[in-house]
Design a protein around this motif. Structure first.
Motif, PDB file in Angstrom:
ATOM      1  N   VAL A  13      -0.755  -0.680  -4.112  1.00 40.69           N
ATOM      2  CA  VAL A  13       0.230  -0.334  -5.141  1.00 40.69           C
ATOM      3  C   VAL A  13       1.190  -1.491  -5.359  1.00 40.69           C
ATOM      4  O   VAL A  13       2.318  -1.302  -5.798  1.00 40.69           O
ATOM      5  CB  VAL A  13       1.026   0.933  -4.757  1.00 40.69           C
ATOM      6  CG1 VAL A  13       0.123   2.140  -4.779  1.00 40.69           C
ATOM      7  CG2 VAL A  13       1.681   0.770  -3.397  1.00 40.69           C
TER       8      VAL A  13
ATOM      9  N   TYR B  16       0.843  -1.206   0.000  1.00 44.63           N
ATOM     10  CA  TYR B  16       0.000   0.000   0.000  1.00 44.63           C
ATOM     11  C   TYR B  16       0.869   1.243   0.000  1.00 44.63           C
ATOM     12  O   TYR B  16       2.004   1.207   0.495  1.00 44.63           O
ATOM     13  CB  TYR B  16      -0.856   0.052   1.265  1.00 44.63           C
ATOM     14  CG  TYR B  16      -1.947  -0.973   1.376  1.00 44.63           C
ATOM     15  CD1 TYR B  16      -3.261  -0.663   1.041  1.00 44.63           C
ATOM     16  CD2 TYR B  16      -1.675  -2.252   1.850  1.00 44.63           C
ATOM     17  CE1 TYR B  16      -4.277  -1.596   1.178  1.00 44.63           C
ATOM     18  CE2 TYR B  16      -2.680  -3.192   1.976  1.00 44.63           C
ATOM     19  CZ  TYR B  16      -3.980  -2.860   1.642  1.00 44.63           C
ATOM     20  OH  TYR B  16      -4.980  -3.771   1.774  1.00 44.63           O
TER      21      TYR B  16
ATOM     22  N   ASP C 238      -1.667   6.476   1.514  1.00 46.07           N
ATOM     23  CA  ASP C 238      -3.119   6.709   1.535  1.00 46.07           C
ATOM     24  C   ASP C 238      -3.904   5.410   1.438  1.00 46.07           C
ATOM     25  O   ASP C 238      -5.105   5.425   1.162  1.00 46.07           O
ATOM     26  CB  ASP C 238      -3.523   7.629   0.383  1.00 46.07           C
ATOM     27  CG  ASP C 238      -2.752   8.931   0.424  1.00 46.07           C
ATOM     28  OD1 ASP C 238      -2.555   9.437   1.550  1.00 46.07           O
ATOM     29  OD2 ASP C 238      -2.324   9.412  -0.639  1.00 46.07           O
TER      30      ASP C 238
ATOM     31  N   LYS D 248      -5.355  -7.211  -5.550  1.00 48.45           N
ATOM     32  CA  LYS D 248      -6.409  -6.193  -5.659  1.00 48.45           C
ATOM     33  C   LYS D 248      -7.642  -6.646  -4.876  1.00 48.45           C
ATOM     34  O   LYS D 248      -8.288  -5.854  -4.191  1.00 48.45           O
ATOM     35  CB  LYS D 248      -6.770  -5.983  -7.132  1.00 48.45           C
ATOM     36  CG  LYS D 248      -5.606  -5.374  -7.916  1.00 48.45           C
ATOM     37  CD  LYS D 248      -6.048  -4.186  -8.765  1.00 48.45           C
ATOM     38  CE  LYS D 248      -4.854  -3.341  -9.181  1.00 48.45           C
ATOM     39  NZ  LYS D 248      -4.063  -3.927 -10.265  1.00 48.45           N
TER      40      LYS D 248
ATOM     41  N   ASN E 286      -3.824   3.047  -0.814  1.00 55.23           N
ATOM     42  CA  ASN E 286      -4.182   2.484  -2.111  1.00 55.23           C
ATOM     43  C   ASN E 286      -3.285   1.270  -2.336  1.00 55.23           C
ATOM     44  O   ASN E 286      -2.109   1.291  -1.964  1.00 55.23           O
ATOM     45  CB  ASN E 286      -3.924   3.490  -3.238  1.00 55.23           C
ATOM     46  CG  ASN E 286      -4.691   4.767  -3.005  1.00 55.23           C
ATOM     47  OD1 ASN E 286      -5.905   4.732  -2.842  1.00 55.23           O
ATOM     48  ND2 ASN E 286      -3.975   5.881  -2.948  1.00 55.23           N
TER      49      ASN E 286
END
Lengths: 430, 320
Positions: A227, A220, A223, A425, A225
């Motif tokens: 990655v 992550y 924030d 994901k 997300n």
């Protein structure tokens, strides 16, 4: 049925006996009530090995009226769903609950489930490694967890097996064998030629270690997300894992599997990555018969922090004050030194790290390796990594399975990567 | 009831009103007793069924319509969960695994049970002992069975691979391949359930009147012919029951594959043996998506009803 009465009696008795045995096995009722009125019972929930057995006895002796039950779950993977159930039903959670770095962010997201410990124990920020203490707090400053241990890295190895393969086996010489991962691979290939066996247990332990060595954003970004597909730490560690598999230096024993546990006793592999909390697990899996055969050398590729935990108190606890005090006791300097001696978790308490007793400690199971010195030296230089909310899920249910499938030769490198990214994901969604 | 009614009191004597009303009350009570008490006797089952059967089914149906975080928020999303489920590759993988293991386990299991029951129905020495022993695997705890078999099927130092080694077979990574993991799990299921089905079939076999066999053998029918023409058709209702129960159990398979896979809910690195129940658990408890997990539960529920129905029709038709 054509049976005589006597035979029928026998039959009934036998059937009853069989049923009773089956019934007993299925029935493990737990008694949650305190044995004497006025006594407070506190449950401590941990996973793996925290080294609290003697400490809770000591606490019970110095705090009459408090009774402590230690509930251990062997694997974090089993522990988390249980904890989720306790929180969802608002019932059953331990009064003191351990949270690991891979799951704490997720549980912090629902801060209402946890007691703000600062109201009972005050500000303890000066006592611990600052970054470690910060992770135990929410963004609005509530203290949800008191730091237990950090996961400084080392490489544990079987002295006898390396010796048998013609290597020098004392820890300085072994550390000198593998300053980098490339050196480690060379040693592994030589070991494979001489013994036909894998040197390292599996690629996924190296993957985890490497993630913490590279550091920064892992699965992550800041924030939260996902990655994983672009993170340099993931890419570097992935490539390392593939290189290890291609060079055939691993024994292909998936961590926590029956083969892995048996491998410690049978010498299927001769080395495994050991963050200090792994020491207790290695000792437990290898058994008393292998005492003195394991030793601790430095890790290829430099230090890193893999794992480590906090102690929290769920709001559903009936005795939050007593539980918070117990958590404070278990994470104070003396307790962290005692736990380290018992099962290996590396202190995060600054006074414990500076403690002479800690620094001089040699672990008798690991051939008297000076583990206090080995792990203690690097502890203060450890840097935090970005641990997202579903860190454990992404690691254990996206990347590790894909790597295991590659290691076993069932997926090509590209297919394994695609599977890992796709699953990351799904597993990382928050 | 009219027979037990008290005779009318003699006219000259002042009627004993107290007694009359008491006996008519008793009469009413006993009528009430006969009419309603059976419902009270069966009520505990239906109460328990309502609490542990109907309520969860309805509550699951409700949760399936929500985005329901187990320890967080709930938002109503209608049929989104079901739509997503239809396109979920891992769900269909779990369906494939569940049915694969189910067929691999159930077909040999039923034939084995039929064979054993027929064997135990013969006159043989110590048959009471064998009849009891055959259910012993069923009363051992499923976790214990799964742990022992997981050790037997270990890749390194496992007993099965050790025995196969004598025949020159290379060590099989039982958890690594689809076929091998399915076979290992089917073995566990069969070990546990063959005996149970044997016992039920045996009981049904013993209920078949002996005189049918006698007249058949008078007509010159051999043992084999008797089995096909008398035993099997007479077993039809029991076979339907056995197949239905096996279907329900087989489609809900959970503990064996979880323990076989070292406690991992994924069921193999590429979900080789993850069943529907495991996927439901993964979504509900690991990913905290309780709504999605509930949708999987309902899909499983519907599948069990469909498959049981198909089984019922097949068996009713094939065994005449």
């Amino acid at each position: 049925m054509g049976v005589t009465p006597r035979r029928r009696t026998f039959a009934v008795a036998a059937l009853a006996a069989i049923t009773a045995i089956g019934g007993l096995a299925a029935c493990t009722k737990k008694n949650d009530e305190p044995s004497t009125p006025g006594e407070i019972k506190l449950v401590v929930d941990t996973f793996g090995e925290f080294g609290y057995d003697d400490l809770v006895k000591q606490y019970e002796a110095s705090h009459p009226g408090i009774k402590i039950e230690l509930r251990k779950t062997a694997q974090l993977g089993d522990y988390r769903p249980k904890l989720v159930r306790y929180l969802a039903t608002n019932k059953g959670a331990g009064d003191v609950t351990a949270l690991e770095e891979g799951i704490i962010t997720e549980f912090k997201a629902n801060a209402a489930n946890w007691v703000d410990l600062s109201q009972y124990v005050g500000d303890k920020s000066a006592d611990y490694l600052p970054w470690k203490y910060e992770i135990g707090k929410t963004s609005d400053g509530k203290l949800l967890g008191l730091p237990t241990d950090v996961g400084g890295l080392a490489m544990c190895y079987r002295k006898d097996l390396l010796e048998a393969a013609g290597f020098k086996s004392d820890r300085e010489a072994v550390s000198a064998l593998w300053p980098t991962w490339d050196d480690f691979i060379k040693v592994g290939q030589e070991y494979r030629t001489k013994t036909g066996k894998g040197l390292l247990d599996t690629v996924t332990t190296a993957f985890s270690a490497s993630l913490s060595q590279v550091g920064g954003d892992l699965f992550y970004d800041k924030d939260f997300n996902v990655v994983a597909d672009t993170s340099p730490a993931v890419k570097t560690s992935w490539d390392l894992a593939l290189k290890l598999a291609d060079a055939k230096v691993t024994a292909k024993t998936n961590t926590w599997s029956a083969e892995w546990q048996a491998g410690f006793q049978q010498g299927t592999f001769a080395a495994t990555l050991c963050p200090s909390w792994m020491l207790g697990i290695i000792e437990q899996n290898s058994g008393a018969a292998n005492k003195g055969k394991w030793d601790v050398a430095s890790v290829p590729g430099g230090g890193g922090n893999w794992g480590g935990s906090w102690l929290s108190v769920p709001t559903q606890s009936k005795h939050p004050k007593e539980a918070a005090e117990l958590a404070a006791f278990l994470t104070n300097a003396d307790s962290q030194v005692a736990a380290f001696k018992a099962k290996g978790p590396l202190p995060s308490n600054l006074k414990a790290l500076g403690n002479a007793d800690f620094q001089a400690y040699q672990n008798p199971y690991f051939n008297n390796a000076p583990v206090g010195k080995i792990f203690g030296e690097g502890a203060k230089t450890l840097k935090p990594v970005t641990i997202g909310p579903k860190h454990s899920s992404v690691k254990e249910r996206a990347f590790e399975p894909a790597l295991q499938a590659y290691e076993a030769g069932r997926l090509s490198a590209q297919a394994a990567w695609d599977q890992a990214i796709k699953d990351a994901k799904v597993q990382g969604a928050f | 009831m009219s027979l037990s009614a008290p005779p009318a009191p003699p006219q000259l004597v002042k009627p004993d009103t107290h007694r009359a009303s008491s006996s008519s009350r008793r009469f009413k009570l006993s009528r009430w007793d006969i009419k309603y008490s059976p419902y009270i006797y069966v009520a505990p089952f239906f109460l328990l069924f309502a609490v542990f059967g109907i309520y969860p089914v309805l509550q699951t149906a409700r949760m399936a319509l929500y985005d329901w975080n187990l320890i967080g928020d709930h938002t109503f999303t209608g049929f989104d969960n079901f739509t997503a489920l239809m396109g979920d590759e891992y769900f269909w993988n779990a369906v494939k695994n569940t049915f694969g293991i189910f067929l691999l386990a159930t077909i040999p299991q039923l034939f084995g049970a039929l064979f054993l029951a027929n064997l135990l129905n013969q006159n043989m020495r110590g048959r009471m002992f064998f009849r009891l022993m055959i259910v012993a695997p069923n009363v051992t705890s499923v976790a214990a069975v799964a742990i022992v078999f997981a050790v037997l099927f270990r890749r390194d130092f496992g007993l099965v691979n050790w025995v196969l080694g004598f025949f020159g077979v290379d060590a099989i990574d039982w958890k690594g391949e689809t076929w091998s993991s399915w076979s290992a799990i089917a073995t566990m299921v069969d070990w546990r359930w063959t005996g149970y089905n044997t016992l039920i079939l045996l009981a049904a076999m013993q209920a078949i009147p002996k005189d049918i066999y006698e007249s058949a053998s008078l007509d010159g029918a051999g043992k084999w012919r008797q089995f096909w023409s008398i035993t099997l058709p007479q077993l039809r209702p029991t076979l339907i029951f056995v197949v239905t129960v096996s279907t329900i159990g087989g489609l809900q398979l959970f503990t064996e594959p979880v323990i076989f896979g070292d406690g991992r809910i994924l069921g193999g690195a590429q979900r080789e043996f993850q069943t529907i129940a495991m996927y439901m658990y993964e979504k509900g408890f690991n990913d905290l998506q309780f709504g999605y997990g509930s949708a999987i539960a309902w899909a499983l529920f519907i599948m069990i009803i469909l498959v049981s129905g198909v089984n019922y029709l097949l068996i009713r038709r094939s065994v005449k």
